[in-house]
Design a protein around this motif. Sequence first.
Motif, PDB file in Angstrom:
ATOM      1  N   ASN A   1      -6.687   7.976  -2.263  1.00  0.00           N
ATOM      2  CA  ASN A   1      -5.779   6.905  -2.675  1.00  0.00           C
ATOM      3  C   ASN A   1      -4.334   7.223  -2.309  1.00  0.00           C
ATOM      4  N   ARG A   2      -3.985   8.493  -2.362  1.00  0.00           N
ATOM      5  CA  ARG A   2      -2.598   8.883  -2.110  1.00  0.00           C
ATOM      6  C   ARG A   2      -2.291   8.924  -0.621  1.00  0.00           C
TER       7      ARG A   2
ATOM      8  N   GLU B   1       9.145   5.665   2.400  1.00  0.00           N
ATOM      9  CA  GLU B   1       8.286   5.032   1.387  1.00  0.00           C
ATOM     10  C   GLU B   1       8.940   5.044   0.010  1.00  0.00           C
TER      11      GLU B   1
ATOM     12  N   ARG C   1       2.771   4.433  -1.012  1.00  0.00           N
ATOM     13  CA  ARG C   1       2.531   5.308  -2.162  1.00  0.00           C
ATOM     14  C   ARG C   1       3.642   6.324  -2.406  1.00  0.00           C
TER      15      ARG C   1
ATOM     16  N   GLU D   1      -2.906  -1.584  -9.585  1.00  0.00           N
ATOM     17  CA  GLU D   1      -1.642  -1.141  -8.981  1.00  0.00           C
ATOM     18  C   GLU D   1      -0.653  -0.585 -10.006  1.00  0.00           C
TER      19      GLU D   1
ATOM     20  N   THR E   1      -9.544   1.230  -7.001  1.00  0.00           N
ATOM     21  CA  THR E   1      -8.402   1.217  -6.084  1.00  0.00           C
ATOM     22  C   THR E   1      -8.866   1.506  -4.664  1.00  0.00           C
TER      23      THR E   1
ATOM     24  N   ARG F   1       0.810  -1.225   0.000  1.00  0.00           N
ATOM     25  CA  ARG F   1       0.000   0.000   0.000  1.00  0.00           C
ATOM     26  C   ARG F   1       0.841   1.271   0.000  1.00  0.00           C
TER      27      ARG F   1
ATOM     28  N   ASN G   1       4.909   8.631   0.041  1.00  0.00           N
ATOM     29  CA  ASN G   1       4.643   9.898   0.720  1.00  0.00           C
ATOM     30  C   ASN G   1       5.785  10.385   1.613  1.00  0.00           C
TER      31      ASN G   1
END
Lengths: 206, 206
Positions: free
Chosen positions: B32-33, A127, A121, B176, B115, A119, A123
């Motif tokens: 989502n982000r 990550e 992303r 993804e 998503t 999961r 950020n």
Amino acid sequence: MTQPANETGGARRGRPGHDQETVLRRAVELFNRRGYDGTSMGDLARELGFTKSAIYHHVPSKSHLLEQALDEALDGLEAVIAAAEENGSVGAYERLRQVVHQSVEVLVAHQPAVTLLLRVRGNSDVELTALRRRREIDARLAALVRAAVVEGSLRDDVAPDLVSRLLFGMVNSLVEWYRPGGPVDADQISDAITTIAFDGLAAGRR
Amino acid sequence: MTQPANETGGARRGRPGHDQETVLRRAVELFNRRGYDGTSMGDLARELGFTKSAIYHHVPSKSHLLEQALDEALDGLEAVIAAAEENGSVGAYERLRQVVHQSVEVLVAHQPAVTLLLRVRGNSDVELTALRRRREIDARLAALVRAAVVEGSLRDDVAPDLVSRLLFGMVNSLVEWYRPGGPVDADQISDAITTIAFDGLAAGRR
């Protein structure tokens, strides 16, 4: 797969051993349930029955916990690929099957950490580092698929990069529904995946 | 696939049309982000260049946006399954292939909403309702797989429930990595999935 403190870049604080490990497990659970960005150190303290100041006795920061969990998942997956790449006694097809089988074992053994990894992303620096390692893993998996096509053991009418993404997409999907102690175990899952992907579901193909 | 207001249970506020749709798209991106729980209405206002009070002129609540996005994804997937279930002109095997093909189209057309759906954990009534609908979808997919086994067109040595989870795990994984305008389109993806899953990757099986 606990990381040695000197490899994860974080200072060791608080009592070592069980407590440290418990904090990490509960943090990963909470991150998966509420989202990493949606979880504060205060939330984690409450979850563990600590005061907000006591939590910093156990962990230096939230990102330190994330880093430990992502390292756990990535180290496991990288080890699987390295083992296959170094296995010179079999062809590429068997090495690919070996990676599928052992990846399932890693996902089952480290499910919460892998769920968190899938999961991520990008950020934060932690990550972004994890995403870079994931991309390297993806490239090594695609190379294994290409080697099996070149060797003549894998069909050549589907692009190897697409095969790699879909094959390991199927593998990764198990973190969404696998439950320890449930009706299927890791061996049954990896047998099912290799049967579906390599032999196909259509009747008469066994 | 914008929902009529009377079906999503939310009051219509603010200017209709483009603005409403823009707010929803940007909200889904942000969820989502950063994670749904990690995103506040203030974050969304900032993202859109609104003041925090102006955002409520456009949407009644954060959960209303989540509900609209989840409905968009679920309505699309449910329609695909219903169309296959009602297709009496072909056998179960072809109906299953049809569902794979059309599910890929829904995932590609509604990728951000799907998503979001795939990350729902049941942290609110809206999420619990979406999870219940996902479970119904899973049950109908598993029934289609079982029908194809009974019909004799699908191998019977892998449990149908496991086949269903892995097959649609492979399908879902595309959210993804799929990028609109990238090197592969929806048709190429669904062709690859059906080739891998039904015919198998091993050479000599085409």
